[in-house]
Design a protein around this motif. Structure first.
Motif, PDB file in Angstrom:
ATOM      1  N   PRO A   1      -2.946 -54.879 -28.826  1.00  0.00           N
ATOM      2  CA  PRO A   1      -1.868 -55.335 -29.693  1.00  0.00           C
ATOM      3  C   PRO A   1      -0.536 -55.324 -28.927  1.00  0.00           C
ATOM      4  O   PRO A   1      -0.458 -54.706 -27.860  1.00  0.00           O
TER       5      PRO A   1
ATOM      6  N   SER B   1      -2.765 -60.566 -25.344  1.00  0.00           N
ATOM      7  CA  SER B   1      -2.659 -60.175 -26.747  1.00  0.00           C
ATOM      8  C   SER B   1      -2.759 -61.384 -27.659  1.00  0.00           C
ATOM      9  O   SER B   1      -2.084 -62.385 -27.458  1.00  0.00           O
TER      10      SER B   1
ATOM     11  N   ARG C   1      -4.237 -62.148 -31.969  1.00  0.00           N
ATOM     12  CA  ARG C   1      -4.985 -61.622 -33.124  1.00  0.00           C
ATOM     13  C   ARG C   1      -6.460 -62.004 -33.032  1.00  0.00           C
ATOM     14  O   ARG C   1      -7.324 -61.303 -33.532  1.00  0.00           O
TER      15      ARG C   1
ATOM     16  N   ALA D   1      -9.110 -59.419 -31.875  1.00  0.00           N
ATOM     17  CA  ALA D   1      -9.445 -58.219 -32.665  1.00  0.00           C
ATOM     18  C   ALA D   1     -10.941 -58.124 -32.933  1.00  0.00           C
ATOM     19  O   ALA D   1     -11.606 -59.121 -33.196  1.00  0.00           O
TER      20      ALA D   1
ATOM     21  N   GLU E   1      -1.368 -55.150 -36.648  1.00  0.00           N
ATOM     22  CA  GLU E   1      -2.150 -55.631 -35.506  1.00  0.00           C
ATOM     23  C   GLU E   1      -2.993 -54.541 -34.838  1.00  0.00           C
ATOM     24  O   GLU E   1      -3.756 -54.823 -33.928  1.00  0.00           O
ATOM     25  N   ASN E   2      -2.891 -53.304 -35.325  1.00  0.00           N
ATOM     26  CA  ASN E   2      -3.771 -52.274 -34.780  1.00  0.00           C
ATOM     27  C   ASN E   2      -5.210 -52.432 -35.257  1.00  0.00           C
ATOM     28  O   ASN E   2      -6.113 -51.736 -34.790  1.00  0.00           O
TER      29      ASN E   2
END
Lengths: 259, 400
Positions: free
Chosen positions: A63, A85, A87, A90, B35-36
């Protein structure tokens, strides 16, 4: 010698524990740190650069706040940082993570040596280093405890085995994962800290490194977590009470029965 | 990504407190994610009103899943002997193969390996694949990796198991990447889900404080490593029948860019805490290297060996070969005495199958007491000397 060090930001695992009341993770005060093994990989990279010249680039996937570990790496001697980085990354397992890191490393041009910590202390899988080597198509060994010799074309290292070690020579480019015995990481100098504070760290997305959407993040990960649960307690426990002598006495009675 | 249905969310906070990554936050009328989030799914599981779900983006699905059948064990062979973890893997592999109604095979790479078929068959294998080649005499990641890849593509096993040893932990991730297979490290439990025959792989996760069960729904083979001494080998059965097959590989496959200059077998690494009946282990609670003098004294009274937690090893109080836990060794002695060890799951996974666990710790809330058979809450610098004294008294009483 152009060297890449793969770094991961991890929770300081030794401080994480289960809250016995709620059975959830007690994480108050748990800080994010640079994975301890990666610190040794970075130190080894900086030492090799000091010997041969070149450039050390610290790369992390995470992140936006993972930038912190890159600044720390710069303070400890890295020349550049690269924050990977998005999203879309993830939920990546080690397969998708090694794909993403390899794509990021390839975007940096000609690299002679890639160094990783043996494993990250949050996952403890030790799978990403070999995975990255596979994607990069370079020879590798894991658990390096000492660099014996290095030249622009090859590196000779001691790699730990379960019963001792093997002394091996790899042609460059190559990838190594390192254990803590390899060196004593330096403390960041004041000058290094100043430099790190001012540095501009580039951030790249999946598209920037040309990572294929089907190979990244949760969707690109062959493994899926289907259940998480707390470990079960033993049912038959007995906590002794009384003075130290009384407790010891009860314990020795039990030990006599078992030994 | 994590989808949150705010119409359903009652802002109870369960997901927030249960998130291993502190990625969820309760706001006025709904929980939000930052966002973690690693999409681990812990919150989805814990949400009582079904407000949370995970939406997967593009997804790879391998087309020929049904073509992959059987369980394969990577047999580890070094310096002329088969590693004991290989027999342990055949033990669990046999159970998995029986649950699936398929065969169990084992692959052995090396030189002069021809005579080892019978012992592998006696341990549960139906098929033994031997690749006897001078280039495989010593372990090298690339040569072993390409050889294994070739055999896996040839034989198409649905499950591949390997030891989480120095060799296995190095070459198996390489192989899994080569064949685009899912791999789970350091499994402590392996079982077949009855409904669909999927391999369920359980391991400690998220900093080791939680157990996670993992599956590989869309790819084959399903690969897992298991640490030595976690699984149990079957009693050898000399009457078992099996087939030994030699496989010749293309020279290209066994060539290596890595040159082994020397192999050093270290004396120190031989401290074998996995083979003793009693272990006395010290951790952070010892507070200094001197604490191990006390641990050694107690161990010597009991005829035990000395073990340690990662905290003690990381502090430099005792060398790594003594370390028990997720990143050290797995042990199951008859008696394990944990002194000043908090018992975080990283340690627990390495010793919780001990027959009897004795915990000595100042902190009555330390998790070690959850896995202890007997516990003493107190200062180990008082308890251990008293214990040594009492043991000596008992010994002299009985020798009279």
């Amino acid at each position: 010698m152009n060297i890449v060090v793969c770094i991961k930001q991890v929770p300081d695992a030794k401080d994480v524990r289960l809250d016995p009341e709620t059975n959830t993770l007690a994480r108050e005060g748990v800080e994010s740190i640079m994975n301890p093994y990666d610190r040794h990989a970075l130190e080894e990279a900086v030492q090799l650069k000091e010997e041969h010249g070149g450039c050390v680039t610290a790369v992390t996937m995470g992140p936006p706040q993972a930038e912190n570990v890159l600044r720390e790496a710069l303070a400890c001697g890295a020349d550049k940082g690269l924050l990977v980085s998005d999203r879309a990354f993830a939920g990546a397992d080690t397969w998708a993570t090694s794909y993403t890191l390899a794509k990021a490393i390839e975007s940096l041009g000609e690299i002679d040596l890639t160094l990783c910590g043996k494993q990250a202390i949050d996952g403890d899988t030790a799978q990403v280093g070999p995975g990255v080597a596979c994607r990069l198509g370079v020879p590798f060994v894991t658990c390096v405890q000492k660099t014996r010799a290095s030249s622009p074309d090859s590196i000779t290292v001691e790699r730990m085995m379960d019963d001792g070690y093997d002394l091996v020579r790899l042609p460059l480019p190559a990838l190594l994962t390192v254990v803590k015995d390899i060196n004593e990481p330096r403390v960041a100098s004041l000058k290094g800290k100043m430099k790190a504070k001012k540095a501009v760290i580039p951030m790249v997305s999946a598209a920037d490194i040309q990572a294929a959407p089907e190979n990244i993040g949760l969707g690109g990960s062959p493994t899926k977590v289907v259940r998480v649960f707390s470990p079960e307690a033993r049912g038959d426990r007995q906590i002794f009470t009384g003075t130290v002598e009384e407790q010891v006495d009860q314990l020795v009675q039990q030990l006599k029965a078992h030994l | 990504m994590l989808k949150i249905d705010c119409d359903k969310c009652i802002v109870c906070g369960i997901c927030e407190s249960g998130c291993p990554f502190a990625a969820l936050h309760c706001e006025d009328d709904c929980v939000v994610v930052d966002e973690n989030c690693t999409l681990c799914g812990a919150c989805v599981e814990s949400c009582e009103v079904g407000a949370l779900s995970i939406e997967v983006g593009e997804k790879k699905v391998q087309q020929d899943l049904a073509d992959w059948q059987g369980v394969m064990v990577f047999g580890e062979f070094r310096h002329g002997t088969i590693a004991s973890v290989t027999y342990e893997l055949l033990g669990v592999g046999r159970k998995l193969a029986d649950a699936r109604g398929v065969g169990l095979s084992v692959v052995l790479l090396g030189t002069d390996i021809g005579s080892h078929g019978p012992s592998l068959i006696a341990a549960g294998a139906d098929l033994v694949y031997l690749v006897d080649h001078p280039a495989l005499e010593q372990f090298r990641e690339d040569a072993y990796g390409y050889a294994l890849e070739k055999i896996i593509r040839l034989k198409k096993p649905e499950i591949v198991l390997a030891g989480a040893t120095a060799i296995g932990r190095s070459v198996i991730p390489f192989v899994a990447t080569l064949i685009d297979a899912g791999l789970t490290a350091d499994c402590t439990r392996l079982e077949i889900r009855e409904e669909d025959g999927m391999l369920l792989q359980t391991r400690p996760a998220f900093g080791g404080n939680i157990m996670a069960t993992i599956e590989c729904p869309d790819t084959r083979p399903q690969m897992a490593t298991v640490r030595p001494k976690v699984m149990v080998a079957a009693e050898p059965d000399g009457n078992r029948k099996g087939v030994v097959e030699s496989i010749d590989l293309d020279e290209k496959l066994t060539s290596s860019k890595v040159e082994i200059l020397e192999t050093v077998i270290s004396e120190e690494e031989q401290v074998n805490i996995q083979e003793v009946e009693t272990l006395v282990a010290g951790g952070r609670g010892l507070e200094s290297e001197k604490g191990f003098a006390l641990i050694r004294e107690l161990a010597s009274e009991l005829g035990a060996a000395v073990a340690a937690s990662r905290a003690a090893v990381d502090s430099g109080w005792i060398p790594y070969p003594h370390q028990v836990g997720q990143t050290g060794k797995t042990v199951h002695p008859k008696v394990y005495i944990a002194c000043g060890i908090s018992g975080a799951i990283q340690h627990a996974v390495g010793m919780q199958s001990s027959d009897i666990v004795i915990a000595i710790n100042r902190d009555e809330n330390a998790p070690i007491f959850d896995i202890a058979t007997y516990g003493i809450v107190g200062d180990l610098y008082e308890v251990i000397p008293a214990l040594i004294k009492r043991i000596q008294e008992v010994k002299s009483d009985s020798s009279r």
